[in-house]
Each structure stands twice: as structure tokens, then as C-alpha cells.
Design an enzyme around this catalytic site. Structure first.
Site, PDB file in Angstrom:
ATOM      1  N   SER A  55       0.816  -1.217   0.000  1.00 57.58           N
ATOM      2  CA  SER A  55       0.000   0.000   0.000  1.00 57.58           C
ATOM      3  C   SER A  55       0.847   1.263   0.000  1.00 57.58           C
ATOM      4  O   SER A  55       0.457   2.280  -0.596  1.00 57.58           O
ATOM      5  CB  SER A  55      -0.953   0.012   1.194  1.00 57.58           C
ATOM      6  OG  SER A  55      -0.222   0.025   2.424  1.00 57.58           O
ATOM      7  N   VAL A  78      -5.780  -0.026 -21.216  1.00 57.36           N
ATOM      8  CA  VAL A  78      -6.812   0.510 -20.327  1.00 57.36           C
ATOM      9  C   VAL A  78      -7.498  -0.560 -19.494  1.00 57.36           C
ATOM     10  O   VAL A  78      -8.295  -0.238 -18.600  1.00 57.36           O
ATOM     11  CB  VAL A  78      -7.863   1.332 -21.109  1.00 57.36           C
ATOM     12  CG1 VAL A  78      -7.213   2.522 -21.791  1.00 57.36           C
ATOM     13  CG2 VAL A  78      -8.606   0.467 -22.132  1.00 57.36           C
ATOM     14  N   ARG A  79      -7.191  -1.816 -19.736  1.00 55.33           N
ATOM     15  CA  ARG A  79      -7.690  -2.869 -18.849  1.00 55.33           C
ATOM     16  C   ARG A  79      -7.031  -2.791 -17.480  1.00 55.33           C
ATOM     17  O   ARG A  79      -7.536  -3.377 -16.514  1.00 55.33           O
ATOM     18  CB  ARG A  79      -7.458  -4.250 -19.472  1.00 55.33           C
ATOM     19  CG  ARG A  79      -8.314  -4.499 -20.713  1.00 55.33           C
ATOM     20  CD  ARG A  79      -7.941  -5.801 -21.396  1.00 55.33           C
ATOM     21  NE  ARG A  79      -8.609  -5.920 -22.689  1.00 55.33           N
ATOM     22  CZ  ARG A  79      -8.244  -6.768 -23.644  1.00 55.33           C
ATOM     23  NH1 ARG A  79      -7.228  -7.582 -23.422  1.00 55.33           N
ATOM     24  NH2 ARG A  79      -8.887  -6.812 -24.796  1.00 55.33           N
ATOM     25  N   GLN A  87      -6.509  10.027 -24.002  1.00 56.79           N
ATOM     26  CA  GLN A  87      -6.140   9.479 -25.307  1.00 56.79           C
ATOM     27  C   GLN A  87      -6.561  10.386 -26.454  1.00 56.79           C
ATOM     28  O   GLN A  87      -7.591  11.062 -26.388  1.00 56.79           O
ATOM     29  CB  GLN A  87      -6.774   8.095 -25.496  1.00 56.79           C
ATOM     30  CG  GLN A  87      -6.326   7.367 -26.755  1.00 56.79           C
ATOM     31  CD  GLN A  87      -6.788   5.922 -26.766  1.00 56.79           C
ATOM     32  OE1 GLN A  87      -7.531   5.485 -25.897  1.00 56.79           O
ATOM     33  NE2 GLN A  87      -6.340   5.161 -27.740  1.00 56.79           N
ATOM     34  N   ARG A 144     -15.816   6.890 -38.540  1.00 56.51           N
ATOM     35  CA  ARG A 144     -14.595   6.282 -37.995  1.00 56.51           C
ATOM     36  C   ARG A 144     -14.805   4.850 -37.522  1.00 56.51           C
ATOM     37  O   ARG A 144     -13.851   4.123 -37.261  1.00 56.51           O
ATOM     38  CB  ARG A 144     -14.052   7.118 -36.836  1.00 56.51           C
ATOM     39  CG  ARG A 144     -14.950   7.084 -35.602  1.00 56.51           C
ATOM     40  CD  ARG A 144     -14.498   8.057 -34.536  1.00 56.51           C
ATOM     41  NE  ARG A 144     -15.485   8.161 -33.478  1.00 56.51           N
ATOM     42  CZ  ARG A 144     -15.226   7.912 -32.190  1.00 56.51           C
ATOM     43  NH1 ARG A 144     -14.029   7.550 -31.813  1.00 56.51           N
ATOM     44  NH2 ARG A 144     -16.176   8.056 -31.279  1.00 56.51           N
ATOM     45  N   ASN A 160       0.306   4.514 -10.283  1.00 55.86           N
ATOM     46  CA  ASN A 160       1.161   4.493  -9.102  1.00 55.86           C
ATOM     47  C   ASN A 160       2.051   3.250  -9.148  1.00 55.86           C
ATOM     48  O   ASN A 160       1.858   2.357  -9.980  1.00 55.86           O
ATOM     49  CB  ASN A 160       0.343   4.576  -7.803  1.00 55.86           C
ATOM     50  CG  ASN A 160      -0.548   3.364  -7.556  1.00 55.86           C
ATOM     51  OD1 ASN A 160      -0.117   2.215  -7.685  1.00 55.86           O
ATOM     52  ND2 ASN A 160      -1.803   3.605  -7.186  1.00 55.86           N
ATOM     53  N   ARG A 171       2.746  -7.779 -18.294  1.00 55.69           N
ATOM     54  CA  ARG A 171       3.085  -7.359 -19.649  1.00 55.69           C
ATOM     55  C   ARG A 171       4.558  -7.509 -20.011  1.00 55.69           C
ATOM     56  O   ARG A 171       4.903  -7.410 -21.198  1.00 55.69           O
ATOM     57  CB  ARG A 171       2.644  -5.903 -19.847  1.00 55.69           C
ATOM     58  CG  ARG A 171       1.172  -5.663 -19.560  1.00 55.69           C
ATOM     59  CD  ARG A 171       0.260  -6.561 -20.392  1.00 55.69           C
ATOM     60  NE  ARG A 171      -1.150  -6.214 -20.190  1.00 55.69           N
ATOM     61  CZ  ARG A 171      -2.150  -6.738 -20.860  1.00 55.69           C
ATOM     62  NH1 ARG A 171      -1.928  -7.665 -21.785  1.00 55.69           N
ATOM     63  NH2 ARG A 171      -3.405  -6.370 -20.608  1.00 55.69           N
TER      64      ARG A 171
END
Length: 237
Positions: A55, A78-79, A87, A144, A160, A171
Site C-alpha cells: 500500500s 486501459v484494462r 487518449q 470512424r 502508481n 506485460r
């Protein structure tokens, strides 16, 4: 792809350690930093990470700008919901004057001439359809919808340190798609320059020393094989 660390909390390593000290000390704020050596800061951060006391890492934030990425990547990004995003809007970008849709080509397609030709043709057809619909009176914000995931975009986002730990674990893994994995590598390199202690052990969990593990349990992954070999050799010594 261009990843830039725009801003970050000043002295992030120190702030995390100070937040942790607050948990264990009743000294007033004006003296909480007194006598805090670099060795003590490092010891404190290592202890926090090993105990999973995360924390306090939420007090430091990092703001990135990403240019030259695809909408496919931004949808994955954004997940990671514990973050803030701003954006580039396709509603306000003028595609009518562009010779081609700014797009990102996956390496696998770029290496295959026949696939690349098919890819380029689809890009051209998409832009032509967009222009035709606008000529027919369709608002650009609706026209679009014809655009593919490959369209290039730009985004500013803030996370953070605790959220970044999770982001890097997922990732930086070889199982992540190539584009967001490249982004993660560049982001990790950037934050390590300004917060080397906080992000000392950040990254794919298979690289976490004696605490290494695999989120995917993919025995065919070369990183998994290297990890199990390394842990086995460490256990023997």
C-alpha cells in the site's frame, strides 16, 4: 513506438520509505525523515516488497506519454484500471487529408510480403470507405467506426508504483502480445532510472530471483524452462 516518462513523484524511493516509517513510528512529520540513510531506505523497501506490504507504494505516481502505438495496444492498456488515461480522440483527428491511415504493422505481417500487401489493401479500403461516408453526409465520428485496430494513437497515462508492479508482472511476460510487451520493457527501463530501489525486482515474475514463479505455468516457454533450471541449481547449492 515512443515512450516518454513525462513526470513522476520527486524522490520516489525516499517517499515510499517515509510512508513505511510512518506505519511504524509516532514521530512528528517534521522529523520523520531524520537519520534516514540510503542503506536504511534500501533495507526498508526490500522488506516491504518481501512481505507484500504494497500500500505504501501507492504514494508515488508516474505519468507516461506513448506515441506510435496501435488502438489494439491501447485497448489492452486501459484494462489496467488503477490508472488515469487521456487518449487522442478519433472524433477530432482529420483523416480526410491523410494519404493513408496512420497505422502499426505487426512484425509477423511485415515479414510476409503477401500478407503485407493484403494488409495495406485493407488499410486503403478502410480510409476510402471513411471518405466516401463523410461525402455522403455521415459525421466523421460515425464514419470512424470503419477503422481497424491497427490505427495509430497517442495516449498519456498515470499509474502508481503498486499498479505498475502488476502491469510489469503481466506485460513483461513472454505471453503478453509483442506490442504491449515492448511498451512494458521501455516503461520499466524509464522508471528504474528515477526509482531504482522501488522497481529493483519489478518485471516478469519468472525473473524474481529465489521468489520466481510463472503466472501461466507454460512449460513450453523458454523463460519458464530457464527459471526452473535456475531454481533447481540454486536449491542444490
Amino acid at each position: 513506438m515512443s515512450i516518454t516518462l513525462l513526470r513522476h513523484t520527486p524522490d520516489p524511493d525516499l517517499l515510499v520509505a517515509l510512508a513505511a516509517r510512518r506505519c511504524y513510528s509516532s514521530r512528528p512529520a517534521d522529523s520523520i525523515e531524520a537519520g534516514f540513510s540510503q542503506e536504511e531506505i534500501e533495507r526498508m523497501i526490500n522488506l516491504l516488497r518481501s512481505r507484500g506490504h504494497l500500500s505504501v507504494f501507492e504514494h508515488v505516481v508516474f505519468t507516461f506519454s506513448a506515441d506510435g502505438i496501435s488502438r489494439a495496444l491501447s485497448h489492452q492498456l486501459v484494462r489496467h484500471r488503477m490508472a488515469s488515461y487521456s487518449q487522442e480522440s478519433q472524433r477530432y483527428v482529420n483523416y480526410l487529408k491523410k494519404k493513408e491511415i496512420p497505422n502499426i504493422v505487426p512484425p509477423s505481417i511485415n515479414a510476409n510480403p503477401e500478407a503485407l500487401e493484403c494488409y495495406r489493401k485493407a488499410m486503403d479500403e478502410s480510409l476510402n470507405a471513411y471518405r466516401k461516408m463523410v461525402e455522403l453526409g455521415i459525421a466523421p465520428e460515425d464514419a470512424r467506426y470503419i477503422f481497424p485496430n491497427a490505427v495509430e494513437t497517442k495516449i498519456v497515462f498515470t499509474m502508481n508504483a503498486r499498479s505498475l508492479f502488476n502491469f510489469f508482472e503481466q506485460r513483461c511476460c513472454m505471453k503478453a502480445q509483442w506490442e504491449i510487451r515492448q511498451m512494458a520493457y521501455e516503461m520499466l527501463a524509464a522508471v528504474k532510472k528515477v526509482a531504482p530501489l522501488v522497481f529493483k525486482n519489478a518485471g516478469a515474475p519468472c525473473q524474481a530471483g529465489e521468489r520466481a514463479y510463472c503466472r501461466e505455468e507454460d512449460k513450453n516457454c523458454p523463460m519458464y524452462q530457464a527459471m526452473t533450471k535456475r531454481l533447481a541449481e540454486s536449491a542444490k547449492s
